[in-house]
Enzyme design. Structure first.
Site, PDB file in Angstrom:
ATOM      1  N   GLU A  22      21.310  31.112   2.973  1.00 54.42           N
ATOM      2  CA  GLU A  22      21.762  32.424   3.806  1.00 54.42           C
ATOM      3  C   GLU A  22      22.487  32.124   4.982  1.00 54.42           C
ATOM      4  O   GLU A  22      23.302  32.872   5.235  1.00 54.42           O
ATOM      5  CB  GLU A  22      20.313  33.145   4.348  1.00 54.42           C
ATOM      6  CG  GLU A  22      19.331  33.759   3.121  1.00 54.42           C
ATOM      7  CD  GLU A  22      18.533  34.450   3.836  1.00 54.42           C
ATOM      8  OE1 GLU A  22      17.585  33.981   4.574  1.00 54.42           O
ATOM      9  OE2 GLU A  22      18.625  35.773   3.946  1.00 54.42           O
ATOM     10  N   TYR A  54      28.930  56.449  22.694  1.00 52.72           N
ATOM     11  CA  TYR A  54      28.442  55.915  21.270  1.00 52.72           C
ATOM     12  C   TYR A  54      29.358  54.910  20.576  1.00 52.72           C
ATOM     13  O   TYR A  54      28.780  53.908  20.210  1.00 52.72           O
ATOM     14  CB  TYR A  54      27.635  57.035  20.459  1.00 52.72           C
ATOM     15  CG  TYR A  54      28.350  57.854  19.860  1.00 52.72           C
ATOM     16  CD1 TYR A  54      29.522  57.762  19.128  1.00 52.72           C
ATOM     17  CD2 TYR A  54      28.534  59.329  20.453  1.00 52.72           C
ATOM     18  CE1 TYR A  54      30.475  58.746  18.787  1.00 52.72           C
ATOM     19  CE2 TYR A  54      29.129  60.188  20.150  1.00 52.72           C
ATOM     20  CZ  TYR A  54      30.140  60.115  19.452  1.00 52.72           C
ATOM     21  OH  TYR A  54      31.155  61.144  19.023  1.00 52.72           O
ATOM     22  N   LYS A  99      17.423  45.083   6.567  1.00 51.46           N
ATOM     23  CA  LYS A  99      18.214  44.334   5.727  1.00 51.46           C
ATOM     24  C   LYS A  99      18.238  44.524   4.302  1.00 51.46           C
ATOM     25  O   LYS A  99      17.207  44.170   3.617  1.00 51.46           O
ATOM     26  CB  LYS A  99      17.757  42.704   6.049  1.00 51.46           C
ATOM     27  CG  LYS A  99      18.545  41.485   5.467  1.00 51.46           C
ATOM     28  CD  LYS A  99      17.580  40.167   5.814  1.00 51.46           C
ATOM     29  CE  LYS A  99      18.492  39.173   5.350  1.00 51.46           C
ATOM     30  NZ  LYS A  99      17.466  37.857   5.438  1.00 51.46           N
TER      31      LYS A  99
HETATM   32  N1  LIG Z   1       9.379  39.591   9.300  1.00 50.42           N
HETATM   33  C1  LIG Z   1      10.429  38.881   8.797  1.00 50.42           C
HETATM   34  N2  LIG Z   1      10.277  38.467   7.361  1.00 50.42           N
HETATM   35  C2  LIG Z   1      11.105  37.656   6.898  1.00 50.42           C
HETATM   36  C3  LIG Z   1      12.491  37.636   7.329  1.00 50.42           C
HETATM   37  C4  LIG Z   1      12.890  38.235   8.714  1.00 50.42           C
HETATM   38  O1  LIG Z   1      13.934  38.208   9.239  1.00 50.42           O
HETATM   39  N3  LIG Z   1      11.802  38.729   9.393  1.00 50.42           N
HETATM   40  N4  LIG Z   1      13.631  36.927   6.580  1.00 50.42           N
HETATM   41  C5  LIG Z   1      13.168  36.116   5.528  1.00 50.42           C
HETATM   42  C6  LIG Z   1      14.531  35.908   5.001  1.00 50.42           C
HETATM   43  O2  LIG Z   1      15.626  35.479   5.494  1.00 50.42           O
HETATM   44  C7  LIG Z   1      14.711  36.705   3.749  1.00 50.42           C
HETATM   45  O3  LIG Z   1      15.358  37.942   4.176  1.00 50.42           O
HETATM   46  C8  LIG Z   1      15.470  36.069   2.490  1.00 50.42           C
HETATM   47  O4  LIG Z   1      15.260  37.221   1.516  1.00 50.42           O
HETATM   48  C9  LIG Z   1      12.030  36.463   4.950  1.00 50.42           C
HETATM   49  N5  LIG Z   1      10.987  37.201   5.734  1.00 50.42           N
END
Ligand SMILES: Nc1nc2c(c(=O)[nH]1)N=C([C@H](O)[C@@H](O)CO)CN2
Length: 119
Positions: A22, A54, A99
C-alpha cells in the site's frame, strides 16, 4: 439544536495503509465533516469573513492528507480533526474517514471520531 457547517464525501487520493504494497500506490479516502459553527453572523452580514469557509477547509484537508504517507485511517482522522480545531476556530468537530477500496466485499470501511477544542 445548534448550527454547523458540513462537508460530505470529500474524496482525496492518499498513500494510506499498513501493508508494504500500500505504500507505493494511491487509494481514495472519502471524508465527511461536521463542524460546529454559528451561521447567524454570516447569514446577517453576507460576509465570507463571518462564515466558516468550507472551500478553505477542503483545501487544507487535501493539502494535509497529501503531504505524507499514512498507516491507519485513525491517524488521518485524528490529524484532520486537530487541524480543523486549531486552524479554523472550530470548537467541536465530527469527522469520518472512509477507505472504500480497502475491503472488496464491503461498500466501505470507516472510522468516526468527535473531538472538542480544549479550553
Ligand atoms: N481499524 C483499521 N483497521 C485496518 C486498517 C485501518 O486503517 N484501520 N487498515 C488496514 C489495511 O491498511 C487495509 O486497509 C488493507 O486492505 C487493515 N485494517
Amino acid at each position: 439544536m445548534s448550527d454547523s457547517v458540513l462537508i460530505e464525501a470529500l474524496e482525496i487520493p492518499a498513500v494510506i495503509g499498513i501493508y508494504e504494497w500500500e505504500k507505493s500506490i494511491q487509494q481514495p479516502l472519502v471524508i465527511d465533516v461536521e463542524m460546529a459553527w454559528d451561521n447567524h453572523a454570516a447569514a446577517t452580514s453576507g460576509d465570507i469573513a463571518d462564515a466558516l469557509d468550507y472551500a478553505a477547509v477542503c483545501q487544507a484537508l487535501e493539502t494535509a492528507v497529501q503531504a505524507q504517507a499514512w498507516g491507519l485511517i485513525e491517524e488521518v482522522a485524528e490529524a484532520l480533526a486537530a487541524l480543523i480545531l486549531n486552524q479554523f476556530g472550530v470548537v467541536a468537530v465530527r469527522l469520518r474517514v472512509a477507505k472504500p477500496t480497502a475491503i472488496k466485499a464491503a461498500r466501505t470501511v470507516a472510522v468516526l471520531i468527535e473531538r472538542k477544542r480544549s479550553a
